[in-house]
Motif scaffolding. Structure first.
Motif, PDB file in Angstrom:
ATOM      1  N   ALA A  85     -18.464 -29.949  72.645  1.00 49.42           N
ATOM      2  CA  ALA A  85     -17.361 -30.821  73.073  1.00 49.42           C
ATOM      3  C   ALA A  85     -16.589 -31.384  71.884  1.00 49.42           C
ATOM      4  O   ALA A  85     -15.364 -31.549  71.948  1.00 49.42           O
ATOM      5  N   GLY A  86     -17.281 -31.675  70.802  1.00 49.61           N
ATOM      6  CA  GLY A  86     -16.623 -32.268  69.630  1.00 49.61           C
ATOM      7  C   GLY A  86     -15.615 -31.366  68.954  1.00 49.61           C
ATOM      8  O   GLY A  86     -14.803 -31.835  68.151  1.00 49.61           O
ATOM      9  N   ASP A  87     -15.629 -30.075  69.270  1.00 48.62           N
ATOM     10  CA  ASP A  87     -14.686 -29.135  68.659  1.00 48.62           C
ATOM     11  C   ASP A  87     -13.332 -29.131  69.345  1.00 48.62           C
ATOM     12  O   ASP A  87     -12.409 -28.457  68.877  1.00 48.62           O
ATOM     13  N   TYR A  88     -13.205 -29.853  70.462  1.00 47.19           N
ATOM     14  CA  TYR A  88     -11.986 -29.772  71.268  1.00 47.19           C
ATOM     15  C   TYR A  88     -11.454 -31.158  71.612  1.00 47.19           C
ATOM     16  O   TYR A  88     -12.202 -32.127  71.657  1.00 47.19           O
ATOM     17  N   ASP A  89     -10.158 -31.202  71.866  1.00 43.23           N
ATOM     18  CA  ASP A  89      -9.524 -32.447  72.296  1.00 43.23           C
ATOM     19  C   ASP A  89      -9.510 -32.560  73.819  1.00 43.23           C
ATOM     20  O   ASP A  89      -9.343 -33.649  74.356  1.00 43.23           O
ATOM     21  N   ALA A  90      -9.676 -31.426  74.487  1.00 37.63           N
ATOM     22  CA  ALA A  90      -9.709 -31.411  75.950  1.00 37.63           C
ATOM     23  C   ALA A  90     -10.516 -30.215  76.424  1.00 37.63           C
ATOM     24  O   ALA A  90     -10.557 -29.176  75.755  1.00 37.63           O
ATOM     25  N   VAL A  91     -11.154 -30.392  77.572  1.00 37.72           N
ATOM     26  CA  VAL A  91     -11.852 -29.300  78.251  1.00 37.72           C
ATOM     27  C   VAL A  91     -11.271 -29.224  79.653  1.00 37.72           C
ATOM     28  O   VAL A  91     -11.282 -30.216  80.388  1.00 37.72           O
ATOM     29  N   ALA A  92     -10.753 -28.057  80.030  1.00 44.63           N
ATOM     30  CA  ALA A  92     -10.135 -27.887  81.349  1.00 44.63           C
ATOM     31  C   ALA A  92     -10.755 -26.692  82.054  1.00 44.63           C
ATOM     32  O   ALA A  92     -10.829 -25.590  81.489  1.00 44.63           O
ATOM     33  N   ILE A  93     -11.192 -26.904  83.292  1.00 46.85           N
ATOM     34  CA  ILE A  93     -11.833 -25.850  84.077  1.00 46.85           C
ATOM     35  C   ILE A  93     -10.810 -25.267  85.057  1.00 46.85           C
ATOM     36  O   ILE A  93     -10.186 -25.999  85.821  1.00 46.85           O
ATOM     37  N   ILE A  94     -10.673 -23.947  85.006  1.00 47.02           N
ATOM     38  CA  ILE A  94      -9.735 -23.242  85.874  1.00 47.02           C
ATOM     39  C   ILE A  94     -10.434 -22.907  87.197  1.00 47.02           C
ATOM     40  O   ILE A  94     -11.614 -22.568  87.223  1.00 47.02           O
ATOM     41  N   GLY A  95      -9.666 -22.975  88.275  1.00 50.03           N
ATOM     42  CA  GLY A  95     -10.244 -22.784  89.596  1.00 50.03           C
ATOM     43  C   GLY A  95     -10.257 -21.352  90.090  1.00 50.03           C
ATOM     44  O   GLY A  95     -10.193 -20.396  89.317  1.00 50.03           O
ATOM     45  N   GLY A  96     -10.328 -21.225  91.372  1.00 52.75           N
ATOM     46  CA  GLY A  96     -10.564 -19.949  92.026  1.00 52.75           C
ATOM     47  C   GLY A  96     -11.930 -20.009  92.690  1.00 52.75           C
ATOM     48  O   GLY A  96     -12.749 -20.878  92.378  1.00 52.75           O
ATOM     49  N   GLU A  97     -12.166 -19.081  93.605  1.00 58.14           N
ATOM     50  CA  GLU A  97     -13.428 -19.089  94.339  1.00 58.14           C
ATOM     51  C   GLU A  97     -14.637 -18.994  93.417  1.00 58.14           C
ATOM     52  O   GLU A  97     -15.684 -19.587  93.664  1.00 58.14           O
ATOM     53  N   GLY A  98     -14.480 -18.274  92.317  1.00 60.03           N
ATOM     54  CA  GLY A  98     -15.583 -18.119  91.371  1.00 60.03           C
ATOM     55  C   GLY A  98     -16.039 -19.424  90.750  1.00 60.03           C
ATOM     56  O   GLY A  98     -17.220 -19.580  90.413  1.00 60.03           O
TER      57      GLY A  98
END
Length: 197
Positions: A85-98
């Motif tokens: 987590a410390g390597d990024y300014d944001a974490v975003a999860i993309i959707g879809g059924e998977g």
């Protein structure tokens, strides 16, 4: 008549111009399932973030190309379990059924987003993916949205969230998007929040 500019001042001017190090965008980790990813959510979110100058890194459960609902295949840069987590300014999860089938109960993803939230990073998810945030315990007492199916908003409510029928919901440093049509707004909202930090 041109005035002479000393070298340090010139370097400072160059670094302040777009495209130079001082103006470099933030690092964003986009998380995708290994299959049944909603392609438009990925491409719209990524396009808005890159347009604002942000650097994108992609993580998935494995390193094989992730399959989407179109012919697009997404090549991950690393496994979710190896992301810090410390390597990024944001974490975003993309959707879809998977995302519901594979990511809602993914322990490495839960740890990643929990660490990101503790480190005051932006944490986001769109469409079916907010369920992963709910199951990671990040939506308790928060306003959030998700795809308008009982399975999606039901898991948000079970996680203590207040479900809102809005395209994009921002509650502190948590951003959720409702459906694929919200992709451009979701990406632009993330870009604006990153730029304000």
């Amino acid at each position: 008549m041109l005035k002479k500019i000393c070298l340090p001042a010139m370097l400072g001017l160059m670094l302040s111009l777009p495209g130079h190090a001082a103006d470099a965008g933030k690092r964003v980790l986009l998380v995708v399932a290994s299959y049944k990813v909603k392609a438009s959510e990925y491409t719209d979110t990524r396009a808005a973030l890159e347009k604002a100058g942000n650097k994108i890194v992609v993580a998935s459960t494995g390193l094989d190309p992730a399959w989407t609902d179109t012919s697009l295949q997404i090549k991950p840069d690393l496994k979710i379990a190896d992301a810090k987590a410390g390597d990024y300014d944001a974490v975003a999860i993309i959707g879809g059924e998977g995302s519901a089938l594979e990511l809602w109960d993914d322990a490495p993803l839960h740890q990643l987003v929990q660490n990101a939230a503790r480190a005051d990073k932006i944490v986001a998810a769109i469409c079916m993916a907010p369920g992963a945030l709910a199951k990671a315990g990040l939506l308790k007492g928060k306003n959030a949205t998700a795809y308008p199916l009982q399975s999606a908003f039901g898991v948000l409510k079970a996680g203590g969230a207040t479900y809102l029928e809005q395209r994009v919901v921002v509650d502190g440093k948590i951003v959720t998007g409702r459906n694929p049509e919200a992709g451009p707004e979701f990406g632009a909202t993330l870009a604006a929040l990153l730029a304000s930090r």
